[in-house]
Design a protein around this motif. Structure first.
Motif, mmCIF file in Angstrom:
data_model
loop_
_atom_site.group_PDB
_atom_site.id
_atom_site.type_symbol
_atom_site.label_atom_id
_atom_site.label_comp_id
_atom_site.label_asym_id
_atom_site.label_seq_id
_atom_site.Cartn_x
_atom_site.Cartn_y
_atom_site.Cartn_z
ATOM 1 N N GLU A 132 0.912 1.093 5.927
ATOM 2 C CA GLU A 132 2.103 1.619 5.255
ATOM 3 C C GLU A 132 1.961 3.129 5.073
ATOM 4 O O GLU A 132 0.861 3.641 4.856
ATOM 5 C CB GLU A 132 2.255 0.931 3.898
ATOM 6 C CG GLU A 132 3.556 1.214 3.190
ATOM 7 C CD GLU A 132 3.690 0.415 1.894
ATOM 8 O OE1 GLU A 132 4.723 0.586 1.212
ATOM 9 O OE2 GLU A 132 2.771 -0.353 1.561
ATOM 10 N N ALA A 179 2.530 5.075 0.445
ATOM 11 C CA ALA A 179 2.229 4.133 -0.631
ATOM 12 C C ALA A 179 1.086 4.723 -1.455
ATOM 13 O O ALA A 179 0.401 5.661 -1.018
ATOM 14 C CB ALA A 179 1.818 2.782 -0.056
ATOM 15 N N LYS A 213 -0.101 3.882 12.308
ATOM 16 C CA LYS A 213 0.548 4.492 11.136
ATOM 17 C C LYS A 213 0.050 5.914 10.889
ATOM 18 O O LYS A 213 0.796 6.766 10.399
ATOM 19 C CB LYS A 213 0.319 3.632 9.894
ATOM 20 C CG LYS A 213 1.038 2.288 9.923
ATOM 21 C CD LYS A 213 2.539 2.463 9.998
ATOM 22 C CE LYS A 213 3.241 1.119 10.082
ATOM 23 N NZ LYS A 213 4.695 1.257 10.332
ATOM 24 N N THR A 233 -4.068 2.155 6.186
ATOM 25 C CA THR A 233 -4.211 1.481 7.471
ATOM 26 C C THR A 233 -5.444 0.605 7.442
ATOM 27 O O THR A 233 -6.081 0.437 6.395
ATOM 28 C CB THR A 233 -4.272 2.503 8.622
ATOM 29 O OG1 THR A 233 -4.251 1.812 9.867
ATOM 30 C CG2 THR A 233 -5.484 3.387 8.536
#
Length: 383
Positions: free
Chosen positions: A311, A314, A233, A226
């Motif tokens: 995301e 990841a 997220k 983030t």
């Protein structure tokens, strides 16, 4: 050989096994061990046939017996049969320490060897009270126990437990845990310093500390990338994570928190094992009352906004360590360590060996030795 002489002198009625692991000069090394007082001499099962045959001739000459160690033999069953024909008296099915660390179960192979030969078969390699009994149940005539006695902080008690287990008239069925279950159990029993020692001083996250004292955390990573203060997220990751997972967040700022008390409470309800943040947290009083393990660089009062950038799951960099989804994350009051999922079981086993060794060192220091004396630092210093 002085060790063999001393043991024979102290225990003249006991059989003394000299684990020579002979790979060459079979006759010479058997003679050396026999004259020192050995009753059984160990040679390597993958030694050349000429070495084995000469060792057999020397053993007959000096009245000792031979045991062949099958460590790293490519076809142990076939080789055991060949060694029996050459005159070896015992076969030792030995799982080496590095093989043990990878989680290989030697029991099926032990059973196949026992069925293939008519001479007694020994079992060795990481045996404790439970696995020694299981080896006997599988048909082993001898169990050879090393580290679970020699590295114990109470060698007498450890030896007694093993002796009692192999002498038991009824040996209970042993249901082995899955590798994941065993990995989590082992990590829960050791400290993060034990783990970094097992990884050759690697794996520790930098500048990340426990926000809730006295809490241990073990779990697999759900990663979050983030940006400064963006907590969308990080909160969404709670829905992705499952029981026993650890949410690992790269936030990019020690000044704006992407995490607080409400998110922590949501994790508690889902059975999430803990949180790691390369960045700040807020609501520290609430977090400490909730009691879920939370690790971060610092705590601050202010939060950002849920913008939704970033995301989940990841590859990220957290505390200067690369973290992939599924990697094992272990945290305690010392800090946080990341272990690659591909090596997790091996590192957990190696960390347990480090812990055993440290317990033994503690006992020796309690008896009056110094750490330098116990570790023989002057002897091992690089000249």
């Amino acid at each position: 050989m002085n060790a063999v002489r001393q043991l024979k002198k102290e225990f003249p009625e006991h059989a003394i096994l000299a684990d020579m692991k002979i790979a060459d000069t079979g006759a010479f090394e058997v003679e050396m061990a026999a004259k020192a007082g050995a009753d059984i001499v160990m040679l390597l099962g993958n030694a050349d046939d000429s070495t084995v045959q000469d060792a057999v001739r020397s053993a007959r000459k000096y009245g000792v017996r031979l045991m062949a160690d099958l460590i790293i033999v490519e076809d142990p069953v076939k080789r055991a049969q060949e060694l029996e024909k050459m005159g070896v008296d015992y076969i030792n099915m030995h799982a080496g320490i590095d093989q043990q660390m990878t989680g290989k179960d030697p029991t099926p192979l032990l059973e196949r060897i026992i069925q293939a030969v008519d001479i007694p078969v020994a079992a060795a390699g990481g045996l404790d009270a439970v696995t020694s009994a299981q080896a006997v149940k599988a048909g082993a005539s001898i169990v050879i126990v090393g580290g679970n006695i020699t590295q114990s902080d109470n060698v007498t008690e450890s030896a007694r437990k093993i002796r009692e287990s192999v002498d038991a008239t009824e040996i209970p069925d042993f249901k082995r845990q899955t590798l994941e279950q065993e990995t989590r159990r082992l990590f829960s029993e050791v400290s993060t310093p034990n783990i970094t020692d097992a990884m050759h001083r690697k794996g520790a996250m930098k500048n990340i500390r426990s926000m809730v004292d006295g809490k241990k955390m073990v779990g697999t990573a759900v990663t979050v990338q983030t940006f400064e203060g963006d907590w969308a997220k990080t909160v969404e990751a709670i829905e992705t994570a499952g029981k026993g997972d650890v949410i690992v967040i790269y936030n990019g700022s020690p000044h704006i928190a992407p995490w607080g008390g409400l998110a922590t409470l949501s994790c508690l309800n889902k059975g999430i094992a803990g949180i790691v943040i390369d960045g700040a947290v807020r609501d520290i009083d609430e977090i400490r009352k909730i009691g879920l393990p939370v690790f971060a660089t610092t705590n601050v009062p202010n939060a950002g906004d849920p913008k939704g950038f970033g995301e989940i799951n990841a590859t990220i960099n957290c505390g200067s360590q690369v973290v992939n989804p599924g990697d094992y994350i272990i945290g305690d009051d010392n800090g946080v360590v990341v272990v690659q999922k591909e090596r997790a079981y091996e590192i957990a086993r190696r960390a347990k060996e480090v812990e055993k060794n440290e317990k033994r060192l503690y006992e020796e220091i309690k008896r009056g030795s110094t750490l330098s004396e116990v570790l023989k630092l002057k002897k091992w210093e690089k000249m």
